[in-house]
Design an enzyme around this catalytic site. Structure first.
Site, mmCIF file in Angstrom:
data_model
loop_
_atom_site.group_PDB
_atom_site.id
_atom_site.type_symbol
_atom_site.label_atom_id
_atom_site.label_comp_id
_atom_site.label_asym_id
_atom_site.label_seq_id
_atom_site.Cartn_x
_atom_site.Cartn_y
_atom_site.Cartn_z
ATOM 1 C CB SER A 132 -59.346 -26.809 10.434
ATOM 2 O OG SER A 132 -59.607 -25.452 10.172
ATOM 3 C CE1 TYR A 146 -57.935 -21.601 17.178
ATOM 4 C CE2 TYR A 146 -60.125 -20.944 16.440
ATOM 5 C CZ TYR A 146 -59.236 -21.933 16.822
ATOM 6 O OH TYR A 146 -59.629 -23.245 16.828
ATOM 7 C CE LYS A 150 -57.041 -24.486 14.770
ATOM 8 N NZ LYS A 150 -56.252 -25.731 14.946
#
Length: 276
Positions: A132, A146, A150
């Protein structure tokens, strides 16, 4: 001898961890879009299989896994490492840019995981490690989309941890802070095509920071690779593993902020239940 299946193994964390695993006497199925790049980076090795894999193509995931099983007979560690970043305000990020990063960072991880898990379930053993990011625990301006990929990896990992524990399979999500890799280079980081002047003080500042911080990050990638091997060796690995002092500090800061908000708004939060 353990057998690793590593995505994004031609450079960055993937290549470093693959090299460490080989040094430890393990077998490695090192995947990349161009297997020749893996060989160029890691060299020829009797315990190394370089396999073609674009994680966005589920058929290629099954083919690479089958090739690895044929060669080594089993997969003990799945390292979902392939991914990239995008830097821009949420509003600046186009639908196409969002779809493209989700195809790799989220759907690609799921493609590979679905291909590997039948073999781990059959073995009743294995360790799934999902890379992650600090951005998967706390989002920040410029990294919203982004970070959201994650955050998805974090949620998937939590559920997998619960689902697979009874089957003897361990799951850890790793949260690196800023490490001195090529992540801030053009080959790993995309900048949104649209840049709006209204975001110059926030996202613009982050763009300028990223340019200055490239290859000056505090984390040592070789030490991260060693930490991943230590994680795999651990008899009782954690569900989450932050790596880097910046990651540890940011997580602690978020905990304090969340706990403060919960306490401040607890009365209103609790007031919404049905009356007894």
């Amino acid at each position: 001898m353990r057998t690793w299946f590593i995505t994004g193994a031609s450079r960055g964390f993937g290549a470093l961890i693959a090299a460490k695993a080989l040094e430890a006497g393990d077998a490695v199925i090192a995947t990349a879009r161009k297997p020749e790049d893996v060989i160029a980076r890691l060299g020829e090795h009797p315990n190394l299989l370089a396999a073609r894999l674009d994680v966005t193509r589920e058929s290629e995931a099954h083919e690479a896994v089958a090739e690895g099983i044929k060669r080594f007979g089993r997969i003990d560690v799945l390292l979902n490492n392939a991914g990239y970043g995008i830097l821009g305000a949420v509003e600046e990020t186009s639908a196409q840019e969002v779809e493209r990063i989700y195809a790799t960072n989220v759907f690609g991880l799921l493609n590979v995981t679905r291909a590997v898990l039948p073999h781990m379930r059959r073995q009743r053993s294995g360790h799934v490690i999902n890379i992650s990011s600090l951005g998967g625990y706390q989002s920040y301006y410029g990294w919203g989309v982004y970070g959201s990929t994650k955050f998805a990896v974090e949620g998937i990992s939590e559920a997998l941890h619960q689902e697979l524990a009874p089957l003897g399979i361990q799951v850890t999500v790793v949260e690196p802070g800023f490490f001195r890799t090529d992540f801030l280079d053009d080959q790993s980081l995309v900048k949104t095509a649209l840049e709006l002047p209204d975001y110059d003080e926030t996202v613009g500042a982050m763009r300028r920071f990223a340019e200055g911080a490239n290859h000056a990050q505090p984390g040592d990638p070789s030490k991260l690779a060693g930490a991943i091997l230590a994680l795999v060796d651990a008899p009782n690995p954690p569900q989450r593993l932050p790596l880097g002092s910046d990651a540890v500090q940011r997580i602690a800061d978020k905990h304090r902020q969340v706990e403060g908000e919960v306490a401040q708004w607890q009365a209103l939060s609790m007031s919404t239940d049905f009356d007894a």
